[in-house]
Design a protein around this motif. Structure first.
Motif, PDB file in Angstrom:
ATOM      1  N   THR A  50       0.823  -1.206   0.000  1.00 29.22           N
ATOM      2  CA  THR A  50       0.000   0.000   0.000  1.00 29.22           C
ATOM      3  C   THR A  50       0.858   1.258   0.000  1.00 29.22           C
ATOM      4  O   THR A  50       0.348   2.363  -0.066  1.00 29.22           O
TER       5      THR A  50
ATOM      6  N   LYS B 215      -5.047  -1.926   1.362  1.00 27.91           N
ATOM      7  CA  LYS B 215      -5.248  -3.023   2.298  1.00 27.91           C
ATOM      8  C   LYS B 215      -6.063  -2.513   3.495  1.00 27.91           C
ATOM      9  O   LYS B 215      -5.878  -1.373   3.886  1.00 27.91           O
TER      10      LYS B 215
ATOM     11  N   SER C  45      -8.552  -6.424  -1.043  1.00 21.59           N
ATOM     12  CA  SER C  45      -7.666  -7.359  -1.754  1.00 21.59           C
ATOM     13  C   SER C  45      -7.051  -6.766  -3.020  1.00 21.59           C
ATOM     14  O   SER C  45      -6.252  -7.422  -3.685  1.00 21.59           O
TER      15      SER C  45
ATOM     16  N   ASN D 191      -3.851  -6.240   8.420  1.00 17.92           N
ATOM     17  CA  ASN D 191      -4.425  -5.680   7.190  1.00 17.92           C
ATOM     18  C   ASN D 191      -3.868  -6.392   5.957  1.00 17.92           C
ATOM     19  O   ASN D 191      -4.588  -6.681   5.012  1.00 17.92           O
TER      20      ASN D 191
ATOM     21  N   SER E 102      -5.877  -8.739   3.164  1.00 17.92           N
ATOM     22  CA  SER E 102      -5.792  -8.407   1.743  1.00 17.92           C
ATOM     23  C   SER E 102      -5.352  -9.625   0.938  1.00 17.92           C
ATOM     24  O   SER E 102      -5.927  -9.959  -0.100  1.00 17.92           O
TER      25      SER E 102
END
Ligand code: MG
Length: 231
Positions: A118, A153, A156, A181, A185
């Motif tokens: 992320t 996240k 997914s 997280n 994901s």
């Protein structure tokens, strides 16, 4: 199922970068003349929100009761990314134990390598340049970064993007993660997940993981990884 690819999270998994992110946020807030200081305890709480801009927005809303000016947030975040890059280039983060060996062995065995993170792409590049002396694209075949997806996240999206970029079935991949997280994901994308918690994620619920290990050095070869997965 024969393992064909390993998909790596970046922050907390490839390297313990969260402290460097925290340092970069605090240095940037100071530069902007803001009285915000994120302690380790506060940052552990704020890390539940993935993505730097989103994290600042959560902080303003939940801790300062202030509305977030998204234009200002974006400006601060852009500077924070530059500060973070400088810290990483100066050697602020090292790869977690076992990661370099696993990458080397996987490359030798023809296991494909990808990233699902992320964090944004410049952060991934600065880290791989500092740790491998190469751009991220020269280490990983597919890089799915936070700035390329709608939902970060625990959604997914980034893992879906990495799997489709590899052109594989999710069951042919394994994801390596350090956080709740990230685990969500990964598993919601249908990818099995091995978790090794980091300093900020120890004690979280990792019940959906295929395995939880203390250290990535426990899977520093493909053979150890496939044994752990029971492949
Ligand atoms: Mg992580």
């Amino acid at each position: 199922m024969v393992l064909k690819a390993i998909i790596f999270d970046v922050d907390g998994t490839l390297a313990e970068t969260e402290e460097t992110h925290r340092e970069a946020f605090n240095a940037t807030f100071k530069e902007f003349g803001l009285p915000w200081v994120w302690s380790q305890a506060l940052y552990a709480e704020l890390l539940k929100t993935t993505g730097g801009k989103e994290r600042m927005t959560t902080y303003l809303r939940d801790h300062l009761n202030q509305p977030a000016d998204q234009e200002k947030i974006a400006e601060i975040h852009m500077r924070k990314t530059a500060v973070y890059g400088e810290l990483i280039a100066n050697g602020a983060a090292a790869l977690r134990p076992g990661i370099a060996d696993l990458l080397r062995d996987a490359a030798r065995k023809g296991i494909r390598l990808a990233v699902a993170t992320t964090t944004n792409r410049p952060n991934v590049d600065r880290l791989t340049e500092a740790c491998f002396g190469k751009a991220a694209g020269d280490v990983f075949e597919v890089i799915a970064a936070g700035d390329e997806v709608n939902k970060k996240k625990p959604a997914s999206d980034v893992f879906d993007l990495a799997v489709s970029g590899l052109g594989l079935d999710p069951s042919e991949c394994v994801g390596l993660e350090d956080s709740r997280n990230g685990l969500q994901s990964c598993t919601d994308a249908g990818v099995r997940c091995v978790v090794s918690p980091g300093v900020y994620t120890l004690g979280s619920d990792f019940s959906e993981a295929a395995a939880v290990i203390d250290c990535f050095s426990e899977i520093d070869t493909v053979k150890k990884l496939t044994n752990l997965l029971g492949d």
